[in-house]
Design a protein around this motif. Structure first.
Motif, short mmCIF file in Angstrom:
data_model
loop_
_atom_site.label_atom_id
_atom_site.label_comp_id
_atom_site.label_asym_id
_atom_site.label_seq_id
_atom_site.Cartn_x
_atom_site.Cartn_y
_atom_site.Cartn_z
N GLY A 190 48.80 42.29 37.61
CA GLY A 190 49.87 41.67 38.37
C GLY A 190 49.55 41.49 39.83
O GLY A 190 50.28 40.81 40.56
N SER A 191 48.45 42.06 40.29
CA SER A 191 48.05 41.89 41.68
C SER A 191 47.53 40.48 41.91
O SER A 191 46.89 39.89 41.03
N PRO A 192 47.78 39.92 43.09
CA PRO A 192 47.29 38.57 43.36
C PRO A 192 45.79 38.54 43.61
O PRO A 192 45.22 39.51 44.13
N LEU A 209 46.76 35.80 39.05
CA LEU A 209 47.31 37.15 39.01
C LEU A 209 46.41 37.97 38.10
O LEU A 209 46.13 37.56 36.96
N ILE A 249 46.98 30.78 38.65
CA ILE A 249 48.31 30.60 39.22
C ILE A 249 48.92 29.27 38.81
O ILE A 249 50.13 29.15 38.66
#
Length: 82
Positions: A32-34, A45, A64
């Motif tokens: 979930g981290s960019p 993500l 994305i």
């Protein structure tokens, strides 16, 4: 919060274009981290690591643009701003 940088990270897309594979190392729990370009444009993500977890060679993220398309297809374009 942690930051991982790698200027030669991108390996490429998987066969059907649904994941970006990259070499940047991540910690467990980073899903979930960019993932950004060096110019801070968001490109993915973080999703998961190499299934060969004992000797991993890559991590992967969801592009994305695919996320944006899904948001728009479900009628939530207004949540994207602009």
């Amino acid at each position: 919060m942690k930051l991982a940088m790698d200027t030669q990270a991108v390996i490429g897309l998987n066969g059907n274009g649904t994941r970006i594979n990259y070499r940047t190392n991540t910690d467990p729990g980073s899903s979930g981290s960019p993932a950004f370009t060096m110019e801070w444009d968001i490109v993915a993500l973080h999703h998961s690591g190499d299934p060969k977890w004992q000797n991993p060679t890559f991590n992967q993220g969801v592009p994305i643009e695919l996320i944006r398309q899904r948001i728009e297809a479900n009628g939530f374009s207004n949540a994207l701003g602009a």
